[in-house]
Design a protein around this motif. Structure first.
Motif, short mmCIF file in Angstrom:
data_model
loop_
_atom_site.label_atom_id
_atom_site.label_comp_id
_atom_site.label_asym_id
_atom_site.label_seq_id
_atom_site.Cartn_x
_atom_site.Cartn_y
_atom_site.Cartn_z
N ALA A 84 0.89 -1.08 0.04
CA ALA A 84 0.10 -0.06 -0.08
C ALA A 84 0.75 1.10 -0.05
O ALA A 84 0.46 2.39 -0.66
CB ALA A 84 -0.87 0.03 1.21
N ILE A 85 2.05 1.21 0.78
CA ILE A 85 2.77 2.45 0.71
C ILE A 85 3.41 2.82 -0.72
O ILE A 85 3.75 3.99 -1.10
CB ILE A 85 4.12 2.15 1.68
N THR A 180 -0.92 10.86 4.53
CA THR A 180 -1.51 9.65 4.73
C THR A 180 -0.16 8.67 4.39
O THR A 180 0.07 7.63 5.15
CB THR A 180 -2.48 9.25 3.58
N LEU A 181 0.55 9.07 3.39
CA LEU A 181 1.79 8.31 3.49
C LEU A 181 2.67 8.08 4.79
O LEU A 181 3.27 7.08 5.02
CB LEU A 181 2.68 8.86 2.24
N ASP A 182 2.77 9.20 5.45
CA ASP A 182 3.30 9.11 6.67
C ASP A 182 2.73 8.47 7.60
O ASP A 182 3.44 7.79 8.38
CB ASP A 182 3.50 10.76 7.40
N ALA A 183 1.18 8.54 7.67
CA ALA A 183 0.68 7.41 8.39
C ALA A 183 0.93 6.00 8.38
O ALA A 183 0.99 5.08 9.24
CB ALA A 183 -0.79 7.96 8.64
N LEU A 184 0.91 5.60 7.15
CA LEU A 184 1.18 4.35 6.38
C LEU A 184 2.54 3.80 7.11
O LEU A 184 2.74 2.75 7.44
CB LEU A 184 0.90 4.23 4.98
N LYS A 185 3.35 4.80 6.87
CA LYS A 185 4.91 4.45 7.28
C LYS A 185 4.84 4.12 8.91
O LYS A 185 5.62 3.23 9.16
CB LYS A 185 5.66 5.22 6.76
N THR A 186 4.13 5.12 9.39
CA THR A 186 4.24 4.65 10.84
C THR A 186 3.42 3.50 11.30
O THR A 186 4.19 2.78 12.01
CB THR A 186 3.41 6.05 11.78
N ALA A 187 2.37 3.33 10.63
CA ALA A 187 1.71 2.01 11.06
C ALA A 187 2.46 0.64 10.66
O ALA A 187 2.50 -0.44 11.44
CB ALA A 187 0.52 1.85 10.36
N ALA A 188 3.16 0.73 9.53
CA ALA A 188 4.12 -0.38 9.01
C ALA A 188 5.22 -0.54 10.08
O ALA A 188 5.52 -1.70 10.22
CB ALA A 188 4.61 -0.08 7.72
N ALA A 189 5.77 0.65 10.45
CA ALA A 189 6.71 0.37 11.27
C ALA A 189 6.21 -0.27 12.96
O ALA A 189 6.97 -0.92 13.56
CB ALA A 189 7.42 1.93 11.72
#
Length: 262
Positions: A84-85, A180-189
């Motif tokens: 998704a990222i 959204t991209l920043d949020a996705l990266k945080t969730a993935a981390a």
């Protein structure tokens, strides 16, 4: 004194032979089972401890299975987020491209729509055995991560959901795409960190089970080299005991020769 009614030598030989037979049976059982303590009568204390340790290992095996399920769910979730990222990054690039004069805005917009739709598809497909942490309405998943005997009881880890569908819907501009991209990266981390934790706990549980198995072995396993040597010695003793009993019984027969005519 020789007696026809009581043969003390034969009685002694028979008692010795019975003792040898009992020891031989014990040794043969140890060799057959591989255990020197296979039931409570062999050693009540060690048997009781080993039963408790075996039960603990059964529980840890269940814990390990639960951790395996959690690891599979996290693997699925993390892989979906990584994909998704990629699409969110592409969508951000397309929104930036829309600021360029002369670009085919219809084509770029169409691609953005498809990228967002793909993220939604990823969110809905990211499930393992019915568990989905990325779809709208996804619920937290509790997995058993450990068990502390005598205190603490069952330990659990909670895998919290992240609404990837809603995140995709929120991509409407350069700013929201970046957010959204920043949020996705945080969730993935966060999912990646949880994945590492579960893998570490799984490894520890396996090591713990191995340590318990070794402990059980120290308590109840038979030394096969020693038991083999003991078996050979007992077999020789049994043969000698049978011969001694035969000689003792023969002494009574010798008395009869005193009463035979010459």
């Amino acid at each position: 004194m020789s007696s026809l009614l009581t043969n003390s030598s034969a009685m002694t030989a028979l008692q010795t032979l019975r003792s040898i037979g009992k020891n031989l049976s014990v040794t043969q059982n140890r060799i057959a089972t591989g255990e020197r303590v296979s039931e409570a009568m062999d050693n009540p204390a060690y048997w009781s401890i080993s039963v408790g340790m075996k039960a603990q290992n059964k529980v840890l095996s269940t814990v390990k299975d639960s951790l395996g399920l959690g690891q599979a769910i996290l693997d699925t979730t993390y892989t979906a987020l990584a994909d998704a990222i990629i699409h969110a990054t592409e969508a951000l690039g397309k929104y930036v491209a829309l600021e360029t004069d002369g670009i085919d805005t219809a084509a770029v917009t169409a691609e953005i729509v498809q990228r967002k739709a793909r993220i939604v598809e990823i969110a809905r497909a990211a499930q393992f055995e019915g568990q989905n942490l990325l779809r709208t309405g996804g619920t937290a998943v509790d997995i058993v991560s450990g068990y502390i005997k005598g205190g603490g009881g069952v330990q659990t880890l909670t895998l919290s959901p992240y609404d990837l569908e809603a995140a995709a819907a929120g991509i409407t501009s350069v700013a929201t795409a970046q957010t959204t991209l920043d949020a996705l990266k945080t969730a993935a981390a966060e999912f990646g960190a949880m994945k590492m934790r579960v893998e570490s706990q799984t490894s520890f549980t396996s090591q713990q089970m191995d340590a318990i198995d070794r402990g059980i072995g120290q308590l109840i396993d038979a030394d096969m080299n020693a038991e083999s040597a003991h078996l050979s010695a007992l077999q020789v003793q049994q043969q000698l005991g049978i011969q001694a009993l035969s000689i003792a019984n023969a002494s009574s027969q010798n008395i009869l020769t005193l009463f035979r005519g010459g």
